[in-house]
Scaffold this motif. Structure first.
Motif, PDB file in Angstrom:
ATOM      1  N   PRO A 156       0.875  -1.202   0.011  1.00 28.74           N
ATOM      2  CA  PRO A 156      -0.094  -0.108  -0.092  1.00 28.74           C
ATOM      3  C   PRO A 156       0.902   1.242   0.002  1.00 28.74           C
ATOM      4  CG  PRO A 156      -0.708  -1.467   1.715  1.00 28.74           C
ATOM      5  CD  PRO A 156       0.297  -2.133   1.171  1.00 28.74           C
ATOM      6  N   ASP A 157       0.390   2.386  -0.832  1.00 29.12           N
ATOM      7  CA  ASP A 157       1.112   3.455  -0.941  1.00 29.12           C
ATOM      8  C   ASP A 157       1.685   4.289   0.373  1.00 29.12           C
ATOM      9  OD1 ASP A 157       1.189   3.393  -3.737  1.00 29.12           O
ATOM     10  OD2 ASP A 157      -0.438   4.794  -4.065  1.00 29.12           O
ATOM     11  N   LYS A 205       6.267   4.974   4.028  1.00 29.97           N
ATOM     12  CA  LYS A 205       7.038   5.155   5.111  1.00 29.97           C
ATOM     13  C   LYS A 205       8.104   4.187   5.311  1.00 29.97           C
ATOM     14  CE  LYS A 205       2.786   5.323   8.104  1.00 29.97           C
ATOM     15  NZ  LYS A 205       1.757   4.587   9.165  1.00 29.97           N
ATOM     16  N   VAL A 206       8.503   3.307   4.534  1.00 22.22           N
ATOM     17  CA  VAL A 206       9.689   2.396   4.263  1.00 22.22           C
ATOM     18  C   VAL A 206      10.696   3.365   3.562  1.00 22.22           C
ATOM     19  CG1 VAL A 206      10.627   0.471   2.988  1.00 22.22           C
ATOM     20  CG2 VAL A 206       8.207   0.166   3.821  1.00 22.22           C
ATOM     21  N   TYR A 230       5.489  -6.588   4.734  1.00 21.57           N
ATOM     22  CA  TYR A 230       6.008  -7.206   6.182  1.00 21.57           C
ATOM     23  C   TYR A 230       5.523  -6.215   6.940  1.00 21.57           C
ATOM     24  CZ  TYR A 230       9.799  -4.328   4.587  1.00 21.57           C
ATOM     25  OH  TYR A 230      10.577  -3.312   3.947  1.00 21.57           O
ATOM     26  N   PRO A 231       4.541  -6.823   7.955  1.00 29.38           N
ATOM     27  CA  PRO A 231       4.301  -6.158   9.311  1.00 29.38           C
ATOM     28  C   PRO A 231       5.405  -5.842  10.148  1.00 29.38           C
ATOM     29  CG  PRO A 231       3.439  -8.450   9.653  1.00 29.38           C
ATOM     30  CD  PRO A 231       4.494  -8.358   8.467  1.00 29.38           C
ATOM     31  N   HIS A 232       5.181  -4.717  11.045  1.00 30.87           N
ATOM     32  CA  HIS A 232       6.152  -4.352  12.086  1.00 30.87           C
ATOM     33  C   HIS A 232       5.413  -4.353  13.389  1.00 30.87           C
ATOM     34  CE1 HIS A 232       4.270  -0.267  10.909  1.00 30.87           C
ATOM     35  NE2 HIS A 232       4.492   0.038  12.196  1.00 30.87           N
ATOM     36  N   ARG A 233       4.265  -4.724  13.175  1.00 31.21           N
ATOM     37  CA  ARG A 233       3.328  -4.746  14.450  1.00 31.21           C
ATOM     38  C   ARG A 233       2.156  -5.765  14.369  1.00 31.21           C
ATOM     39  NH1 ARG A 233      -1.151  -2.168  13.225  1.00 31.21           N
ATOM     40  NH2 ARG A 233      -0.919  -0.313  11.620  1.00 31.21           N
ATOM     41  N   PRO A 234       1.522  -6.030  15.419  1.00 30.26           N
ATOM     42  CA  PRO A 234       0.340  -6.955  15.353  1.00 30.26           C
ATOM     43  C   PRO A 234      -1.003  -6.136  14.594  1.00 30.26           C
ATOM     44  CG  PRO A 234       1.045  -6.881  17.563  1.00 30.26           C
ATOM     45  CD  PRO A 234       1.769  -5.862  16.972  1.00 30.26           C
ATOM     46  N   ASN A 240      13.178  -0.590  -3.682  1.00 28.06           N
ATOM     47  CA  ASN A 240      13.787   0.114  -2.682  1.00 28.06           C
ATOM     48  C   ASN A 240      15.453  -0.108  -2.778  1.00 28.06           C
ATOM     49  OD1 ASN A 240      11.299   1.141  -1.860  1.00 28.06           O
ATOM     50  ND2 ASN A 240      10.867  -0.816  -0.496  1.00 28.06           N
ATOM     51  N   ILE A 241      16.106   0.135  -3.771  1.00 23.07           N
ATOM     52  CA  ILE A 241      17.520   0.039  -4.085  1.00 23.07           C
ATOM     53  C   ILE A 241      18.285   1.179  -4.219  1.00 23.07           C
ATOM     54  CG2 ILE A 241      17.267  -2.606  -4.580  1.00 23.07           C
ATOM     55  CD1 ILE A 241      17.119  -2.020  -7.503  1.00 23.07           C
ATOM     56  N   PRO A 242      19.422   1.510  -3.910  1.00 22.81           N
ATOM     57  CA  PRO A 242      20.338   2.599  -3.987  1.00 22.81           C
ATOM     58  C   PRO A 242      21.122   2.632  -5.184  1.00 22.81           C
ATOM     59  CG  PRO A 242      21.324   0.954  -2.439  1.00 22.81           C
ATOM     60  CD  PRO A 242      19.973   0.347  -3.019  1.00 22.81           C
ATOM     61  N   TYR A 243      20.675   1.898  -6.415  1.00 22.00           N
ATOM     62  CA  TYR A 243      21.334   1.576  -7.547  1.00 22.00           C
ATOM     63  C   TYR A 243      20.493   1.153  -8.774  1.00 22.00           C
ATOM     64  CZ  TYR A 243      21.567  -2.689  -5.311  1.00 22.00           C
ATOM     65  OH  TYR A 243      21.014  -4.147  -4.650  1.00 22.00           O
TER      66      TYR A 243
END
Length: 324
Positions: A37-38, A43-44, A86-90, A262-265
């Motif tokens: 989701p956007d 946030k990532v 991937y979730p970072h919380r319940p 999400n890559i720096p190259y």
């Protein structure tokens, strides 16, 4: 040496397609790409931005709308890709799974993806996702900060093992260690669930050797190449040259992964880095396409090279990939 040209001629798309075309492949299968989701993606990306200038400079050409990112992958010749989240919380995973199911319906060349968290509901929504046609799961032990040995996950690992559904697991300690990263905790999961089909993200960086031990010890354990071998990662967590023979030996269980977007190259860096390992054209064919095609029961490549122009037109023919 391989006969693949790495000359920096033309744009990124042309260079990538020249590589897989030179191997006689119909395209690429990338098992580690991120669509979510956007608001979650923002946030990532904000997390990486906050690391500071030059630490993880996300490629600006990939910070575009979802449909444009999908079009980029198709332009590179990616025939199949994932929508890992991937979730970072319940109380987050089931919602992400619903979003990913809708994404797969909209993009039939993606493998329907799902995820989970260590919570009481996990076994139920994982079973639901498998029953509804999820083809691959993602577990992120660093971001989720949960113990993979948590009894709440016993039914999850069991369901994945019983169904043969692959799970991409970020269990290595790169780029920063967590309380439950490293080979130890996930090795215990494998001892309890030896039939699990697992894909160790980032080839287990930086604990490459220990995760190759798991590949050697369990037939269902694979590695993905995500960010590994690229100049960016080699500066921080170089792959040990003495392990190249084992990487070649178990090449049938190495899968292309990239971490796009999400890559720096450039995406091309990942593909070129694999070529430059010089492990042979058969190894490359497996990593770039054939191994993932076999693992996920995707259409096999024909005996002759598929015309480059055709690869972008075939995604509508593969809706069956996401069928239960």
């Amino acid at each position: 040496m391989t006969g693949i040209s790495l000359a920096p001629e033309g744009d990124e798309e042309t260079a990538i397609r020249r590589i897989w075309g030179g191997l006689g492949l119909p395209g690429l299968v990338d098992v580690h790409t991120h669509f979510m989701p956007d608001n979650v993606l923002r946030k990532v990306q904000a997390y990486f931005d906050a690391l500071g200038e030059g630490v993880w400079p996300l490629n600006p050409h990939y910070r575009v709308a979802e449909d444009e990112r999908v079009a980029l992958l198709r332009g590179f010749g990616v025939l199949g890709f994932t929508a890992l989240s991937y979730p970072h919380r319940p109380a987050m995973a089931a919602w992400l799974n619903d979003w990913a199911a809708d994404f797969a319906d909209r993009h039939p060349d993606s493998l329907r993806s799902a995820t989970f968290f260590a919570e009481p509901e996990a076994a139920d929504y994982v079973a639901d996702a498998i029953g509804s046609g999820a083809r691959v799961f993602k577990a992120h032990l660093q971001v989720g900060a949960y113990d993979p040995r948590d009894p709440l996950l016993s039914g999850v690992w069991g369901a994945l093992a019983d169904s043969g559904t692959p799970v991409v697991v970020h269990c290595g300690s790169g780029p920063t260690p967590g309380n439950f990263t490293g080979p130890g905790p996930f090795a215990e999961v494998l001892r309890q669930h030896p039939a699990l089909t697992a894909v160790v993200a980032h080839a287990g960086a930086p604990e490459y050797s220990a995760f190759l031990d798991l590949v050697e010890g369990y037939e269902g354990v694979h590695l993905d190449t995500t960010m590994t071998f690229t100049p960016f990662t080699e500066r921080q967590s170089p792959f040990p040259r003495e392990e190249l023979p084992r990487l070649r030996e178990f090449g049938h269980r190495v899968l292309l992964g990239t971490d796009f977007p999400n890559i720096p190259y450039p995406y091309l860096d990942q593909i070129r880095s694999l070529v430059e390992l010089d492990l042979g054209e058969d190894w490359l064919r497996g990593v770039l396409h054939d191994n993932a095609a076999a693992l996920f029961d995707l259409p096999t490549r024909p005996g002759r090279t598929q015309p480059v122009a055709d690869t972008r037109q075939h995604h509508t023919e593969r809706a069956r990939w996401n069928s239960p």
